[in-house]
Design a protein around this motif. Structure first.
Motif, PDB file in Angstrom:
ATOM      1  N   LYS A  22      -4.285   8.708  -3.854  1.00 53.75           N
ATOM      2  CA  LYS A  22      -3.057   9.215  -3.247  1.00 53.75           C
ATOM      3  C   LYS A  22      -1.856   8.408  -3.716  1.00 53.75           C
ATOM      4  O   LYS A  22      -0.794   8.969  -4.035  1.00 53.75           O
ATOM      5  CB  LYS A  22      -3.155   9.169  -1.722  1.00 53.75           C
ATOM      6  CG  LYS A  22      -1.926   9.719  -1.013  1.00 53.75           C
ATOM      7  CD  LYS A  22      -2.098   9.683   0.500  1.00 53.75           C
ATOM      8  CE  LYS A  22      -0.844  10.217   1.201  1.00 53.75           C
ATOM      9  NZ  LYS A  22      -1.000  10.198   2.680  1.00 53.75           N
ATOM     10  N   GLU A  23      -2.000   7.088  -3.769  1.00 54.08           N
ATOM     11  CA  GLU A  23      -0.901   6.233  -4.229  1.00 54.08           C
ATOM     12  C   GLU A  23      -0.576   6.507  -5.693  1.00 54.08           C
ATOM     13  O   GLU A  23       0.593   6.470  -6.105  1.00 54.08           O
ATOM     14  CB  GLU A  23      -1.263   4.756  -4.023  1.00 54.08           C
ATOM     15  CG  GLU A  23      -1.270   4.317  -2.570  1.00 54.08           C
ATOM     16  CD  GLU A  23      -1.825   2.912  -2.393  1.00 54.08           C
ATOM     17  OE1 GLU A  23      -1.448   2.262  -1.402  1.00 54.08           O
ATOM     18  OE2 GLU A  23      -2.640   2.481  -3.248  1.00 54.08           O
ATOM     19  N   GLN A  50       1.476   9.740  -5.891  1.00 50.88           N
ATOM     20  CA  GLN A  50       2.853   9.484  -5.468  1.00 50.88           C
ATOM     21  C   GLN A  50       3.616   8.714  -6.537  1.00 50.88           C
ATOM     22  O   GLN A  50       4.796   8.982  -6.799  1.00 50.88           O
ATOM     23  CB  GLN A  50       2.858   8.710  -4.142  1.00 50.88           C
ATOM     24  CG  GLN A  50       2.320   9.511  -2.965  1.00 50.88           C
ATOM     25  CD  GLN A  50       2.136   8.668  -1.713  1.00 50.88           C
ATOM     26  OE1 GLN A  50       2.036   7.440  -1.779  1.00 50.88           O
ATOM     27  NE2 GLN A  50       2.086   9.325  -0.562  1.00 50.88           N
ATOM     28  N   ASN A  91       4.430  11.051  -9.486  1.00 51.91           N
ATOM     29  CA  ASN A  91       5.501  11.952  -9.075  1.00 51.91           C
ATOM     30  C   ASN A  91       6.856  11.248  -9.129  1.00 51.91           C
ATOM     31  O   ASN A  91       7.848  11.790  -9.627  1.00 51.91           O
ATOM     32  CB  ASN A  91       5.231  12.463  -7.659  1.00 51.91           C
ATOM     33  CG  ASN A  91       5.699  13.890  -7.441  1.00 51.91           C
ATOM     34  OD1 ASN A  91       5.417  14.768  -8.250  1.00 51.91           O
ATOM     35  ND2 ASN A  91       6.414  14.122  -6.356  1.00 51.91           N
TER      36      ASN A  91
END
Length: 520
Positions: free
Chosen positions: A104-105, A108, A111
């Motif tokens: 998930k990190e 992010q 992105n």
């Protein structure tokens, strides 16, 4: 007037914002390369959306950006860099495998990296650019999940040079008004209440100077917001002179009704979904009741071909103008492709594009005058039951215009240009609100060399009245080809494909122009 934007050039001549909007509206797929000195940055487009970006500049690399932001330590950076050199794996993959980041990190971080690369380009005053249409390397691209509108606004906020913003905007005595194009109006744009307040001031009478004086925002912020809203075409320059005079009464009425409706949409109370003092630009009553789950979108897409215009909008036949307008605005906002970048929506995004275009087509047809949208039905009724009394003057003029149009079309098909032009000019004079009349007159005038400018004007009027008719764009494109305005011709053929993606004539012309004039 639609302007041709070159796909190769310099940012000093074609501002980045104009270039991005051209690629977005043209729904281009490919890679935009921008170079300045020793720096090269690439933006990846998929059907007009910015989905990824990369850079050869050292500070733009993922590991360095994470290090600068304190997301990884220097020891972790050294370790992952060493493994990168040994294995040639992606740096992000190594950071996850080493346990330095969670998946998930990593998502992010990627992105944020892509956003920063794109946003940094807004500060460039010059640089060479080139766009190449091509398939994207799927294994290299990690989709960016942010709307183009929000990304562009963030980019404009990077421009803090007062003089530069003044140069980018039209003269301050320019009057602004709201756009009527749903493709632009219902983009995902989140603003603060003072920013929304500025939009409430745009009424078709106030100038940019008036807005600067009345705004509650700092001047530099007001300039940024006006430039942004003009760039994404939510607001536009109000036509003056001949352009305003040529607009038909129904078109003017539609403009006024839409402006009044949007003014109310802006004035609505704060949304329940407001976060950190920010709200949606427009709030349409009932739009949150539309199911936009992947399953619902897929079902709506698969059944689209079975529905007529009323059914597409979820209306009963004979719905009133206000019901048509409200239904369309609700669905257009809900299905706008620019609003759906959340995880799990990747597969249905192309369906949203088709759904939105179909909704717009249905609204456009149903919002026309009843005699225009139900022409065949009206003719059939007249044949079965002749009028028992004299029609009023307006009905008589419409009937006479329709008769002249029919005679003109028959003459045009027979090759009798003189009679065709005479009849069609009479039709337009008696009723200037029908796109078809202008289109046929333009087509006839195009055959007369010294009247091509008149032909161009009539075809533009037809497109203003019916922008979703691919045939009108094709006829204007062919006229531009004859006048050797190649770039303008290409824009019209591409616009035809926007509304009719399978149009063989438009595809053929686009391919021929690109092969001959814009080879890769």
């Amino acid at each position: 007037m639609t302007q041709s934007v070159p796909l190769t050039g310099r940012l000093s001549e074609t501002p980045l914002l104009v270039l991005l909007r051209t690629l977005q509206h043209g729904r281009k797929t490919g890679i935009l390369t921008v170079r300045r000195n020793d720096q090269t940055r690439l933006i990846y487009f998929k059907q007009g959306d910015m989905v990824f970006a990369s850079s050869q500049y050292e500070d733009d690399r993922l590991g360095v950006m994470l290090l600068k932001e304190g997301k990884i330590t220097y020891v972790q950076y050294e370790t992952s860099s060493r493994v990168l050199n040994e294995t040639k794996k992606k740096h992000g993959t190594i950071l996850v495998e080493q346990g330095f980041l969670t998946p998930k990190e990593l998502f992010q971080a990627v992105n944020a990296q892509v956003k920063e690369i794109i946003l940094s380009l807004f500060t460039w005053l010059d640089g060479e650019y080139r766009f190449n249409e091509q398939k994207l390397p799927a294994d290299e691209v990690s989709p960016l999940r942010i709307s183009s509108g929000e990304l562009i606004y963030e980019g404009i906020r990077q421009i803090t040079d007062f003089a530069r913003l003044c140069r980018l905007l039209p003269p301050f005595d320019t009057i602004l008004r709201m756009s009527t194009d749903p493709r632009d109006l219902f983009q995902s744009v989140v603003v603060t209440p003072p920013e929304r307040q500025l939009l409430m001031l745009i009424d078709g009478d106030r100038t940019i100077h008036d807005l600067l004086v009345a705004a509650l925002l700092p001047t530099i912020h007001t300039l940024q917001l006006i430039y942004f809203l003009m760039a994404i075409n939510i607001i536009q320059i109000k036509p003056t002179g001949d352009a305003e005079e040529h607009a038909g009464d129904s078109q003017r009425r539609h403009q006024l009704e839409l402006e009044a409706f949007l003014a109310e949409a802006i004035k609505l109370k704060k949304s329940e979904d407001e976060k950190d003092g920010r709200v949606e630009l427009f709030e349409i009553v009932g739009d949150k009741n539309v199911d936009t789950s992947p399953r619902a979108i897929t079902l709506a897409y698969e059944t689209l071909g079975e529905k007529d215009h009323y059914e597409v909008l979820g209306l009963a036949r004979g719905a009133s103008a206000s019901e048509i307008k409200m239904a369309y605005f609700k669905l257009a906002k809900a299905y706008h492709p620019d609003r759906h970048y959340e995880p799990g929506m990747e597969a249905v995004h192309p369906m949203l594009v088709t759904l939105f275009d179909r909704l717009t087509q249905a609204y456009h047809v149903l919002s026309q005058e009843p005699i225009q949208r139900n022409n065949d039905e009206v003719k059939a009724v007249k044949k079965r039951a002749p009028s028992s009394g004299r029609s009023d003057e307006s009905d008589e003029r419409e009937e006479q215009a329709a008769e002249q149009c029919q005679r003109g079309e028959e003459a045009l098909l027979a090759g009798n240009l003189k009679e065709a032009i005479t009849c069609l000019e009479l039709a337009v004079k008696q009723d200037d609100t029908k796109a078809r009349y202008h289109a046929l007159l333009g087509q006839a005038l195009a055959h007369v060399p010294n009247r091509r400018e008149d032909a161009k004007g009539e075809l533009r009027l037809a497109i203003e009245l019916d922008p979703y008719n691919a045939d009108y764009h094709i006829v204007l494109g062919l006229l531009y080809l004859e006048m050797e305005a190649i770039g303008m011709a290409l824009v019209q053929f591409e616009e035809a494909l926007r509304w009719d993606p399978s149009n063989a004539k438009a595809k053929e012309q686009v391919e021929q122009i690109r092969d001959r004039y814009f080879p890769a």
